[in-house]
Motif scaffolding. Structure first.
Motif, short mmCIF file in Angstrom:
data_model
loop_
_atom_site.label_atom_id
_atom_site.label_comp_id
_atom_site.label_asym_id
_atom_site.label_seq_id
_atom_site.Cartn_x
_atom_site.Cartn_y
_atom_site.Cartn_z
N LEU A 177 3.76 -6.25 -8.05
CA LEU A 177 3.32 -4.86 -8.03
C LEU A 177 1.80 -4.77 -7.89
O LEU A 177 1.27 -3.96 -7.13
N TRP A 178 1.10 -5.63 -8.63
CA TRP A 178 -0.36 -5.61 -8.60
C TRP A 178 -0.88 -6.04 -7.22
O TRP A 178 -1.79 -5.43 -6.67
N GLU A 179 -0.30 -7.09 -6.66
CA GLU A 179 -0.73 -7.56 -5.35
C GLU A 179 -0.47 -6.50 -4.27
O GLU A 179 -1.30 -6.31 -3.37
N THR A 180 0.67 -5.83 -4.36
CA THR A 180 0.97 -4.79 -3.39
C THR A 180 0.00 -3.63 -3.52
O THR A 180 -0.52 -3.09 -2.52
N ALA A 181 -0.29 -3.23 -4.75
CA ALA A 181 -1.25 -2.17 -5.00
C ALA A 181 -2.62 -2.54 -4.43
O ALA A 181 -3.28 -1.71 -3.78
N ASN A 182 -3.02 -3.79 -4.65
CA ASN A 182 -4.31 -4.26 -4.12
C ASN A 182 -4.33 -4.19 -2.60
O ASN A 182 -5.35 -3.84 -1.99
N SER A 183 -3.22 -4.58 -1.99
CA SER A 183 -3.14 -4.56 -0.53
C SER A 183 -3.34 -3.14 0.00
O SER A 183 -4.10 -2.91 0.95
N TYR A 184 -2.65 -2.19 -0.61
CA TYR A 184 -2.79 -0.79 -0.20
C TYR A 184 -4.21 -0.28 -0.45
O TYR A 184 -4.78 0.46 0.35
N TYR A 185 -4.79 -0.69 -1.58
CA TYR A 185 -6.13 -0.23 -1.92
C TYR A 185 -7.15 -0.74 -0.89
O TYR A 185 -8.03 0.01 -0.44
N GLU A 186 -7.01 -2.01 -0.53
CA GLU A 186 -7.95 -2.60 0.43
C GLU A 186 -7.81 -1.98 1.82
O GLU A 186 -8.76 -1.95 2.60
N SER A 187 -6.62 -1.47 2.14
CA SER A 187 -6.41 -0.82 3.44
C SER A 187 -6.64 0.69 3.36
O SER A 187 -6.30 1.42 4.29
N LYS A 188 -7.21 1.15 2.24
CA LYS A 188 -7.60 2.54 2.03
C LYS A 188 -6.43 3.51 1.92
O LYS A 188 -6.60 4.72 2.07
N ASN A 189 -5.23 2.99 1.64
CA ASN A 189 -4.07 3.86 1.39
C ASN A 189 -4.02 4.14 -0.10
O ASN A 189 -3.27 3.50 -0.85
N LEU A 190 -4.85 5.08 -0.54
CA LEU A 190 -5.04 5.30 -1.98
C LEU A 190 -3.79 5.83 -2.66
O LEU A 190 -3.50 5.49 -3.80
N SER A 191 -3.05 6.67 -1.97
CA SER A 191 -1.85 7.25 -2.57
C SER A 191 -0.82 6.16 -2.90
O SER A 191 -0.27 6.14 -4.00
N ALA A 192 -0.59 5.26 -1.93
CA ALA A 192 0.36 4.16 -2.17
C ALA A 192 -0.18 3.20 -3.22
O ALA A 192 0.57 2.71 -4.09
N ALA A 193 -1.48 2.92 -3.17
CA ALA A 193 -2.09 2.03 -4.15
C ALA A 193 -1.94 2.60 -5.56
O ALA A 193 -1.58 1.89 -6.50
N TYR A 194 -2.19 3.89 -5.69
CA TYR A 194 -2.06 4.55 -6.99
C TYR A 194 -0.64 4.40 -7.53
O TYR A 194 -0.43 4.09 -8.71
N SER A 195 0.34 4.62 -6.66
CA SER A 195 1.75 4.54 -7.07
C SER A 195 2.10 3.16 -7.61
O SER A 195 2.74 3.03 -8.66
N PHE A 196 1.64 2.10 -6.92
CA PHE A 196 2.00 0.75 -7.34
C PHE A 196 1.18 0.29 -8.55
O PHE A 196 1.68 -0.44 -9.41
N TYR A 197 -0.09 0.71 -8.63
CA TYR A 197 -0.86 0.40 -9.84
C TYR A 197 -0.22 1.06 -11.06
O TYR A 197 -0.18 0.47 -12.15
N LYS A 198 0.26 2.27 -10.89
CA LYS A 198 0.90 2.98 -12.00
C LYS A 198 2.16 2.25 -12.45
O LYS A 198 2.41 2.08 -13.65
N LYS A 199 2.96 1.81 -11.48
CA LYS A 199 4.17 1.04 -11.82
C LYS A 199 3.80 -0.24 -12.56
O LYS A 199 4.46 -0.63 -13.53
N ALA A 200 2.75 -0.92 -12.08
CA ALA A 200 2.32 -2.16 -12.74
C ALA A 200 1.84 -1.90 -14.15
O ALA A 200 2.11 -2.69 -15.07
N SER A 201 1.14 -0.78 -14.37
CA SER A 201 0.63 -0.46 -15.71
C SER A 201 1.74 -0.07 -16.67
O SER A 201 1.53 -0.06 -17.89
N GLU A 202 2.92 0.24 -16.15
CA GLU A 202 4.07 0.58 -16.99
C GLU A 202 5.03 -0.59 -17.16
O GLU A 202 6.04 -0.48 -17.86
N HIS A 203 4.70 -1.71 -16.51
CA HIS A 203 5.57 -2.89 -16.56
C HIS A 203 5.49 -3.55 -17.94
O HIS A 203 4.43 -3.51 -18.59
#
Length: 372
Positions: free
Chosen positions: A268-294
């Protein structure tokens, strides 16, 4: 087995020794009466080695380490390998590192050393390594540890346990462990050790960490086939693709990890990072949130959530995530300070951020110890 028969059996054991038939009939817990009888016998006959060993083994199986040491220390020079291992293990449990190391040296001096005794010696060196006060002592212990593994490999070249332990110890004690790890895997192949799925994943990771991009691409694709339930293989493949100029392909690979392995915090964290680095903030936010609830959530998940939420102007969520990161990591990240500085046009929020920065403290558990 009647009480009278057990007493006669123990008496025979003490008089005639540890014959295998007698030992086979006593592979069970001793009763309190039997323990008392053996204890009295050792007191009256301190030179009765067999009774002493039998009683110490009972204490060892019940994790009564001081009792084991009390019985075996006076007869150390008479002990055979298995009893030496039990004595050395008891010393380790009691944090008597010097004594445990002495026993390890004696074990290595035996004529024929079973595989599990080699592994015991490695455990001794591993356990005491970080207690050493000087760099010279640490290097000496590392040399002893890896020399023991080499001896074990020479004696048992086809045993996978040796190589698994070797790979584990490399990562714990050697700074640039990845290249050495690849050499260990090559030794496994030379000695015809069948590689398990986990080994393919390790080769993928070792190649990536060693910057062997061509080899990483090949080995990670192979690991995806051999160890398909390990998300790290896709992650390292995606990172390798990005390193070798296949940026879009790498981003797609990394983005797929969190969807396929939603039960893995790492994925989840790696996917969030990937989205963040590609400037897809909405997707990055979603996966970071899932990771923070893991259940296995890490401080990094909250920092990622804080950064993306802040950029999306979700200031309340970002503030809570920054505070949670600070508490869990025991560190006030510069991104928290930076966010506060960027809120100069939002004085109300800026004050809240600065107040929380001032009061940021690590989590403490029930005993008052900071929780990481």
């Amino acid at each position: 087995m009647s009480f009278l028969y057990r007493v006669l059996l123990i008496s025979a054991l003490m008089v005639f020794g540890f014959s295998q038939p007698l030992r086979a009939q006593l592979q069970r817990d001793l009763t309190p009466t039997e323990v008392t009888a053996l204890s009295l016998n050792v007191q009256k006959n301190p030179h009765n080695l067999r009774a002493r060993l039998f009683l110490s083994h009972h204490y060892y199986t019940h994790k009564m380490w001081p009792k084991v040491v009390e019985l075996l220390r006076p007869v150390t020079e008479k002990l055979r390998a298995q009893s030496l291992v039990e004595l050395g293990s008891s010393y380790l449990q009691m944090k008597k590192n010097h004594e445990a190391e002495t026993i390890a040296s004696i074990v290595l001096g035996q004529e024929s050393i079973p595989l599990d005794h080699y592994l015991f010696v490695v455990k001794v060196y591993d356990s005491i390594l970080f207690d050493s006060e000087t760099s010279f002592s640490k290097e000496d212990l590392k040399n002893k540890l890896f020399n023991t593994l080499k001896q074990a490999q020479m004696a048992y070249p086809d045993k996978v346990d040796i190589y698994d332990l070797w790979l584990e110890q490399l990562e714990k004690h050697i700074q640039h462990f990845a290249v050495e790890g690849l050499r260990v895997v090559e030794d496994m192949k030379k000695n015809k050790v069948v590689l398990q799925p986990r080994h393919y994943s390790q080769v993928c990771r070792f190649n990536f960490l060693s910057d062997f991009t061509k080899e990483a691409s090949i080995s990670c694709q192979q690991a995806i086939i051999k160890d398909g339930e390990n998300p790290s293989n896709l992650i390292y493949l995606g990172k390798t693709q990005m390193m070798t100029g296949e940026e879009e392909k790498g981003k797609r690979t990394l983005a797929s990890v969190g969807k396929k392995f939603a039960d893995s915090e790492f994925a989840l964290w790696e996917t969030a990072n990937s989205y963040y680095e590609s400037k897809n903030l909405s997707a990055a936010y979603s996966f970071y949130k899932k990771a923070s609830e893991h259940p296995d959530k890490q401080p990094r998940d909250f920092l990622g959530l804080a950064k993306t939420a802040f950029e999306l102007k979700k200031y309340d969520i970002a503030l809570n995530a920054f505070v949670e990161h600070c508490r869990r990591s025991q560190f006030l990240d510069q991104e928290f300070r930076r966010a506060s500085g960027l809120l100069k046009d939002e004085p109300r929020w800026q004050k809240k951020y600065r107040d929380k920065m001032t009061g940021c403290k690590p989590i403490e558990n029930a005993k008052g110890t900071p929780e990481l």
